[in-house]
Design a protein around this motif. Structure first.
Motif, PDB file in Angstrom:
ATOM      1  N   ALA A  40       0.799  -1.419   0.165  1.00  0.00           N
ATOM      2  CA  ALA A  40      -0.182   0.188   0.034  1.00  0.00           C
ATOM      3  C   ALA A  40       0.386   1.390   0.143  1.00  0.00           C
ATOM      4  CB  ALA A  40      -0.987  -0.187   1.282  1.00  0.00           C
ATOM      5  N   SER A  41       0.316   2.577  -0.529  1.00  0.00           N
ATOM      6  CA  SER A  41       0.903   3.886  -0.453  1.00  0.00           C
ATOM      7  C   SER A  41       1.654   3.902   0.926  1.00  0.00           C
ATOM      8  CB  SER A  41       0.003   4.661  -1.091  1.00  0.00           C
ATOM      9  OG  SER A  41       0.752   5.778  -0.508  1.00  0.00           O
ATOM     10  N   GLY A  42       2.735   4.747   1.370  1.00  0.00           N
ATOM     11  CA  GLY A  42       3.322   4.841   2.266  1.00  0.00           C
ATOM     12  C   GLY A  42       4.160   3.517   3.182  1.00  0.00           C
ATOM     13  N   THR A  43       3.645   2.684   2.868  1.00  0.00           N
ATOM     14  CA  THR A  43       4.667   1.679   3.920  1.00  0.00           C
ATOM     15  C   THR A  43       5.609   1.715   3.830  1.00  0.00           C
ATOM     16  OG1 THR A  43       4.583   0.138   1.879  1.00  0.00           O
ATOM     17  CG2 THR A  43       2.404   0.248   3.475  1.00  0.00           C
ATOM     18  N   GLU A  50       0.284  -7.429   7.683  1.00  0.00           N
ATOM     19  CA  GLU A  50      -0.388  -8.218   6.653  1.00  0.00           C
ATOM     20  C   GLU A  50      -1.712  -6.818   6.437  1.00  0.00           C
ATOM     21  OE1 GLU A  50      -2.862 -11.578   8.349  1.00  0.00           O
ATOM     22  OE2 GLU A  50      -1.062 -12.463   9.177  1.00  0.00           O
ATOM     23  N   ASP A  51      -2.846  -6.332   6.721  1.00  0.00           N
ATOM     24  CA  ASP A  51      -2.966  -4.775   6.182  1.00  0.00           C
ATOM     25  C   ASP A  51      -2.245  -3.740   5.600  1.00  0.00           C
ATOM     26  OD1 ASP A  51      -1.678  -3.924   8.472  1.00  0.00           O
ATOM     27  OD2 ASP A  51      -3.797  -2.723   8.844  1.00  0.00           O
ATOM     28  N   ASP A  52      -0.834  -3.792   4.881  1.00  0.00           N
ATOM     29  CA  ASP A  52      -0.313  -2.504   4.290  1.00  0.00           C
ATOM     30  C   ASP A  52      -0.220  -2.991   3.094  1.00  0.00           C
ATOM     31  OD1 ASP A  52       0.331  -1.189   5.748  1.00  0.00           O
ATOM     32  OD2 ASP A  52       2.390  -2.652   6.693  1.00  0.00           O
ATOM     33  N   PHE A  53      -1.171  -4.915   2.765  1.00  0.00           N
ATOM     34  CA  PHE A  53      -0.839  -4.894   0.982  1.00  0.00           C
ATOM     35  C   PHE A  53      -2.000  -4.573  -0.014  1.00  0.00           C
ATOM     36  CE2 PHE A  53       2.511  -7.089   2.972  1.00  0.00           C
ATOM     37  CZ  PHE A  53       3.113  -7.033   2.422  1.00  0.00           C
TER      38      PHE A  53
END
Length: 219
Positions: A40-43, A50-53
């Motif tokens: 995801a943007s800004g990771t 897990e919620d960064d995708f």
């Protein structure tokens, strides 16, 4: 180990080995013929969860979920569309690689075993603003020529048939750039492996199967 965990581990490896820093860079992996998983943007590479995708559609360019996909989704999409063998894409800005991306210095592949294999072909694209369709189109156009694409004044994108091979490719690139620069600093002349020996290594040594280029690539 599932693909998401492999990408999390890859982000940690990149940061731990000074191949990535901060939020500069993004990772993706193909899920099937129509979908891929991307950061995801800004990771932060070193702290992916897990919620960064985000899952995005390779045909429509749309994505699912509440997070916004990386702004570099256009070039990830472009590579997956033109290279069916691409299973993982890594974009980062390692120090020595980016130094070369900001200069006219040549990256030499005839140095040692891993450079002969992983750096056999390197393509270059001019600078385009990050996240633009122009950058995505330029990289997609070069994706048939090489699995390493240097983005001038920006960084590099590498892709391969597995996450581990993509990591090996970017790590070999950074080591070669560092070696070339250190040799220049110390006034050391690097002895290159003759081209006929390189060809023999790639075709006959059985080190690893030689990676195929895109179907439109002409050697």
């Amino acid at each position: 180990m599932d693909i998401q965990q492999q990408l999390i581990n890859a982000g940690q490896y990149l940061k731990a080995n000074q191949l990535a820093w901060g939020t500069s860079g993004n990772l993706s992996a193909r899920l099937d013929d129509h979908h891929a998983l991307i950061t995801a943007s800004g990771t932060y590479m070193a702290n992916l969860k897990e919620d960064d995708f985000v899952t995005f559609n390779l045909q429509t360019g749309t994505y699912e979920g509440t997070r916004k996909a990386s702004k570099e989704t256009p070039f990830h999409t472009g590579i997956y569309r033109v290279r069916q063998d691409a299973k993982a894409i890594l974009h980062s800005s390692p120090f020595y690689t980016t130094l070369f991306a900001c200069s006219s210095e040549t990256i030499i592949s005839e140095l040692f075993i891993e450079t002969m294999y992983y750096l056999e072909d390197i393509a270059y694209v001019d600078y385009y603003h990050p996240g633009t369709q122009e950058l995505g189109d330029a990289i997609a156009e070069k994706a048939n020529e090489a699995n390493i694409i240097m983005m001038k004044n920006h960084g590099v994108v590498v892709f391969d048939d597995s996450i581990s091979e993509a990591l090996m490719r970017i790590e070999t690139l950074e080591m070669a750039c560092r070696m070339i620069l250190k040799a220049k600093e110390c006034g050391i002349k690097l002895n290159l492996i003759p081209q006929e020996v390189v060809t023999s290594f790639l075709e006959d040594s059985k080190y690893k199967p030689r990676k195929k280029k895109g179907e439109n690539f002409q050697r």
